[in-house]
Design an enzyme around this catalytic site. Structure first.
Site, PDB file in Angstrom:
ATOM      1  N   GLU A 187      15.545 -45.041 -33.750  1.00  0.00           N
ATOM      2  CA  GLU A 187      14.280 -45.117 -33.110  1.00  0.00           C
ATOM      3  C   GLU A 187      12.862 -45.160 -34.135  1.00  0.00           C
ATOM      4  O   GLU A 187      11.722 -45.612 -33.640  1.00  0.00           O
ATOM      5  CB  GLU A 187      14.223 -43.614 -32.402  1.00  0.00           C
ATOM      6  CG  GLU A 187      14.950 -43.525 -31.389  1.00  0.00           C
ATOM      7  CD  GLU A 187      14.618 -44.365 -30.086  1.00  0.00           C
ATOM      8  OE1 GLU A 187      13.504 -44.593 -29.671  1.00  0.00           O
ATOM      9  OE2 GLU A 187      15.658 -44.981 -29.259  1.00  0.00           O
ATOM     10  N   SER A 463      36.893  -6.292  15.417  1.00  0.00           N
ATOM     11  CA  SER A 463      37.944  -5.260  15.040  1.00  0.00           C
ATOM     12  C   SER A 463      37.800  -4.563  13.514  1.00  0.00           C
ATOM     13  O   SER A 463      38.372  -3.675  13.251  1.00  0.00           O
ATOM     14  CB  SER A 463      39.312  -5.555  15.331  1.00  0.00           C
ATOM     15  OG  SER A 463      39.669  -5.888  16.528  1.00  0.00           O
TER      16      SER A 463
END
Length: 780
Positions: A187, A463
């Site tokens: 870069e 239940s």
């Protein structure tokens, strides 16, 4: 004599105009310089203010529980390898942190070390030996036995700010070899010599672009790229470019190259994960490879550096061929610049990209569990603290159990053929001894980040309420025992509105006189509702509150059969009190919180409160074990060994709109709900839906058998299974039942043969009903 002006002399007017124009030019230049200087001063202040202060808003990092290794730990070798894979351990010779080598039943590895709330856990070499599903030995590099080793925790997510940026900050001394040299080579080769801008690079870029007839190369330095990402927008204009150049020069005036480079490595954009922006090499390393940045190899470094040019264009998951070409080009540059030699470059080019696949444990989030964490954190922290201060949050999530829960839901839906149906699911797994949430599913789609059914779906529990009714009865040992007689017969109750309430059993049959425990084991509605009315609905609701249900329900008879609604998380809290022996423990998902610098902030300790007599809970657990052995949950033993003691309860609501199961072993409590979001009917009962998910999970989780110590106030008595009277071991039909001391059944004749109330033994016992009639007559 008159003197005349020569025609060749310049007119004075033109000379004056020139002087005037030059004067204005100088003045304008001075004004421009003043304005430029002022702008430079302003930019200088902007540069220093942000760069010297708080550079980034850091999201909180959320970690799973750390795996603690010790000899005797119940942990299979395969589960440990799954954990190592999730943590990104490399399967190679143990040469440094993050590496592991498998040899038979032995795994040698080098842990990474980690800072926990209690202090630092050092990186070290260890050897773990396995035998069956247990850790058989744990030793260090010197061969000496180790008491315990705590692995680093898995990063499972973060709490992000509104802009959804994320990063893992790294320091210059934490970087792997070759990274800086590679980045500079690719870069900005003059990075360590230029003063923020590189005239040579600019001229070279202009020449290349002019030759190509378009923009093919940029002349920006790493410093300029940092300025653009850190301070400016992506606008393409000469003004923005000039501003960028000025700020780059100012940045270099105030800060050294290492500081600028460190900021760049933490700021650069390297990918997008949904709404989350991946910034910096630290997070990119975890996102693409599942490894800390310091452990990356040359081929991995080359890929990340190559992606700087275009993270989307070179995305290795979407464009693997393009990414491979770019990576290999970077490897060639590394060799050309002397970062690595040609042999290393050639070897690296032969390696695959090595990125993790989406959906693996290392790269997926846990939205339902993170939702729970956020809600619990908001009780102590503001939103900005959670999204900007870089807090480190340690939770109780067990990634191995979470994965097994997800697979259990997926596999069960495949078997029951509901792949295309709108049936949804949720699941909560916790530790009965600590109240910690170990796994959480808010949907049958584990990555779904929307409606969290585990926390927010309020559904009738059916239940599942019945254990509260039987517990209310068993707290009255002078009136009720597990072998008390209940009448499972039709009845009706007139409500305040004059309407008759007529409960009925699921099979639409009445079962006559039964033992109390049979009413729970078989989930009979008639006998259970009748028992609840005898006890009083308000008393049952009080029991529910003591179990941990914090809802105001009306004392209607229908509440006795589960008309009240709870979330799966609330059901878990209720059953946790039962599973823990009557001790109420608040459910929690967080263990501790550290500041970004490692300073301890808050610990979330284990809390416990005794709510019930251990004897009554012991009897209830015994009845719930019979649910699994002989009642509605008995199908579990078609897949699990009968030597494994489990307890649980099925739940089904009207028209099978909700399928529930809550059950526990010694170390795991799991609650499962299946149903439709629109409350539509399903073909699933608690036993054919939720229980199958629960069973599949328990098969995978391999839990410990339930082993509750016998309380001091409970005695085990041999009774005749046919008549409930005391018997003797070895007699026909003799079974052992627990009783609260003082509530044992009266002694029967030898080996349980019944006697008539007047002391005479019946000549003929034609059926069980005769025995029951005699027992009721005797007891009256």
């Amino acid at each position: 004599m008159t003197r005349t002006r020569s025609p060749k002399s310049p007119p004075p007017r033109r000379s004056g105009a020139l002087r005037s124009w030059l004067g204005w030019t100088v003045k304008l230049a001075l004004v421009g310089l003043v304005v430029l200087a002022g702008f430079a001063v302003y930019l200088d202040a902007v540069v220093q203010e942000k760069f010297s202060g708080k550079r980034w808003t850091l999201p909180a990092k959320v970690y799973a529980r750390p795996l603690e290794l010790f000899s005797g730990l119940k942990l299979s070798k395969q589960d440990f390898l799954t954990e190592l894979d999730a943590l990104g351990y490399r399967r190679e010779a143990v040469a440094g942190p993050g590496s592991a080598l498998v040899s038979g039943n032995t795994i040698d590895l080098h842990t990474r070390g980690f800072r926990f709330y209690e202090g630092d856990e050092p990186a070290r070499r260890i050897r773990v030996r396995f035998s069956g599903d247990y850790v058989a030995g744990l030793s260090g590099a010197d061969g000496k036995d180790l008491a315990v080793v705590r692995m680093e925790p898995l990063l499972i997510g973060g709490l992000y700010p509104a802009h959804n940026e994320d990063r893992i900050l790294v320091q210059r001394n934490e970087l792997p070899p070759y990274l800086v040299e590679t980045l500079v080579a690719v870069e900005d080769r003059e990075f360590f010599s230029h003063f923020g801008v590189s005239p040579k690079s600019i001229v070279r870029a202009l020449w290349v672009n002019a030759s190509a007839g378009g923009v093919v190369q940029g002349g920006s330095t790493l410093t300029q790229q940092l300025v653009k990402n850190f301070y400016l927008s992506n606008e393409r204009s000469l003004v923005r470019k000039a501003t960028e150049a000025m700020m780059a020069v100012l940045l270099e005036l105030h800060y050294d190259k290492d500081e600028i480079l460190e900021a760049y490595l933490n700021e650069v954009f390297l990918g997008q994960d949904g709404n989350r922006a991946v910034h910096g090499f630290g997070l990119a390393s975890q996102y693409f490879f599942g490894q800390p940045l310091a452990e990356l190899q040359p081929h991995q470094i080359a890929l990340l550096v190559g992606m700087v040019k275009g993270p989307t264009y070179y995305n290795p998951r979407r464009n693997p061929e393009r990414a491979m070409t770019r990576r290999n080009l970077v490897l060639d540059l590394m060799a050309e610049q002397g970062v690595i030699d040609t042999a290393q470059a050639a070897a690296a080019k032969q390696k695959p990209l090595g990125v993790t696949a989406r959906g693996s444990m290392a790269n997926t989030s846990y939205p339902a569990f993170l939702d729970l964490v956020k809600r619990q954190l908001r009780e102590d922290y503001q939103e900005a603290d959670l999204t900007e201060e870089g807090l480190r949050i340690f939770t109780s999530l067990d990634p191995i159990l979470q994965s097994k829960a997800e697979v259990a839901v997926r596999d069960t839906f495949k078997r029951i053929g509901k792949g295309g149906d709108p049936v949804e699911a949720s699941m909560v797994v916790s530790n009965p001894e600590t109240g910690e949430v170990l796994a959480l599913l808010g949907s049958r789609q584990p990555r779904f980040a929307g409606f969290n059914r585990a926390l927010d779906a309020v559904r009738p529990i059916g239940s599942l309420i019945k254990p509260a009714i039987y517990l209310t009865a068993l707290e009255r040992p002078s009136q009720y025992t597990l072998t008390s007689w209940l009448a499972d017969v039709p009845f009706s109750v007139k409500g305040q509105d004059g309407q008759l309430w007529r409960p009925q059993n699921y099979d639409h049959q009445a079962h006559g006189d039964i033992y109390l425990y049979q009413g729970l084991a078989n989930s009979y509605n008639l006998s259970t509702a009748k028992l609840g009315l005898e006890l009083g609905v308000p008393n049952v609701l009080k029991t529910l509150a003591r179990l941990g249900v914090n809802r105001e329900w009306p004392a209607y008879p229908s509440m006795l059969l589960g008309a009240g609604a709870l979330t799966p998380m609330e059901v878990t809290s209720m059953y946790l009190t039962i599973a823990s022996g009557g001790f109420n423990t608040p459910l929690r998902g967080i263990r501790s919180v550290l500041a970004a610098d490692g300073e301890p902030l808050k610990r979330y300790p284990f809390q416990i409160q005794q709510r019930f007599d251990p004897g009554a809970i012991y009897l209830l657990q015994n009845a719930m074990q019979r649910v699994m052995r002989e009642g509605t949950g008995r199908s579990v033993y078609s897949q699990l060994p009968r030597s494994l003691t489990l307890a649980g309860k099925t739940g089904t609501t009207n028209d099978s709109r909700d399928s529930w199961f809550a059950g526990f072993s010694q170390d795991l409590l799991a609650v499962v709900w299946l149903g439709r979001d629109d409350n539509g009917k399903t073909p699933l009962t608690g036993a054919t839906g939720a229980l199958r998910v629960w069973t599949d999970f328990m098969v995978k989780a391999d839990p410990l058998s339930l082993d509750m110590p016998l309380p001091d106030n409970v005695t085990l008595t041999w009774v005749n299974a046919r008549n409930g009277l005391s018997s003797e071991q070895g007699c026909p039909d003799a079974v052992q039942m627990p009783y609260i001391r003082g509530s044992e059944p009266p002694p029967g004749p030898a080996c349980g043969l019944p006697q008539a109330p007047n002391g005479n033994m019946p000549d003929v016992i034609e059926n069980v009903q005769d025995v029951m009639d005699w027992v009721r007559g005797w007891s009256n």
